[in-house]
Scaffold this motif. Structure first.
Motif, short mmCIF file in Angstrom:
data_model
loop_
_atom_site.label_atom_id
_atom_site.label_comp_id
_atom_site.label_asym_id
_atom_site.label_seq_id
_atom_site.Cartn_x
_atom_site.Cartn_y
_atom_site.Cartn_z
N THR A 1 6.63 4.14 -1.28
CA THR A 1 7.61 4.12 -2.37
C THR A 1 6.91 4.20 -3.72
N LYS A 2 5.74 3.58 -3.84
CA LYS A 2 4.96 3.72 -5.08
C LYS A 2 4.48 5.15 -5.26
N PHE B 1 5.78 -6.68 9.11
CA PHE B 1 5.11 -6.93 7.83
C PHE B 1 4.25 -5.73 7.43
N ARG B 2 3.45 -5.24 8.36
CA ARG B 2 2.56 -4.10 8.07
C ARG B 2 3.36 -2.83 7.77
N SER B 3 4.45 -2.63 8.48
CA SER B 3 5.30 -1.47 8.21
C SER B 3 5.90 -1.54 6.81
N GLU C 1 11.72 8.00 6.12
CA GLU C 1 12.75 8.03 7.16
C GLU C 1 12.18 7.58 8.51
N VAL C 2 11.00 8.10 8.87
CA VAL C 2 10.36 7.72 10.12
C VAL C 2 10.04 6.23 10.11
N LEU C 3 9.50 5.76 9.02
CA LEU C 3 9.13 4.35 8.90
C LEU C 3 10.35 3.44 8.95
N LEU C 4 11.45 3.86 8.33
CA LEU C 4 12.67 3.06 8.37
C LEU C 4 13.25 3.00 9.78
#
Length: 174
Positions: A31-32, A21-23, A54-57
């Motif tokens: 993205t904003k 959820f936090r990620s 990319e890292v977050l995905l």
């Protein structure tokens, strides 16, 4: 990872859902920011944000794998193998845990939809900007094309001065 009891497994599943959820909240914010960078034309910021995404995905992929593993283990412990729906699985838990996990899952779904919507807008904006740049480039290259037959005075190179000169008006507004 093996858990001693169902509650440890449920707690680990809940921790994984909270991290997911936090990620996703972070991904929405990035993205904003990406939208702002696109509209302002800040290519350096866009590149940095894309790398962060990319890292977050990648992290989200790992969290999703962990969540699925926990859900499968929980379904097996509850003797509910083959459960398709997360809500169905969570409905077999005690009420308080079930409600927390269902709310987290719904929040994750809502954030996922928001990220998709923002990405769709960003993609459409970037595509339309690229189309505009391609059209502008093609127009400018056509003006510089020596095969068009225009002289530097704007008259056709056929030598006919009775033709009207070329007039090009360029708007400087974005």
């Amino acid at each position: 990872m093996e858990f001693k009891n169902d509650q440890e497994l449920i707690n680990s599943l809940e921790d994984t859902l909270v991290k997911e959820f936090r990620s996703l909240q972070t991904l929405v914010n990035i993205t904003k920011d990406e939208r702002q960078a696109l509209t302002s034309g800040d290519t350096d910021l866009i590149m940095r944000l894309v790398e962060e995404k990319e890292v977050l995905l990648d992290q989200l992929g790992l969290l999703e794998d962990t969540r699925r593993m926990h859900q499968d283990q929980l379904a097996n412990r509850l003797k509910l193998p083959g459960m398709q729906s997360t809500v169905d699985l969570f409905s077999h838990l005690e009420t308080e845990s079930s409600q927390r996990l269902i709310r987290l899952t719904e929040g994750i779904s809502a954030l996922g939809r928001q990220v998709r919507d923002l990405n769709d807008w960003n993609k459409a904006y970037a595509a339309s900007t690229l189309e505009w740049l391609d059209a502008a480039q093609a127009f400018l290259l056509k003006l510089l094309d020596t095969n068009t037959g225009y002289s530097s005075t704007g008259y056709p190179s056929t030598g006919s001065i009775t033709d009207t000169p070329i007039s090009i008006q360029v708007s400087r507004k974005a």
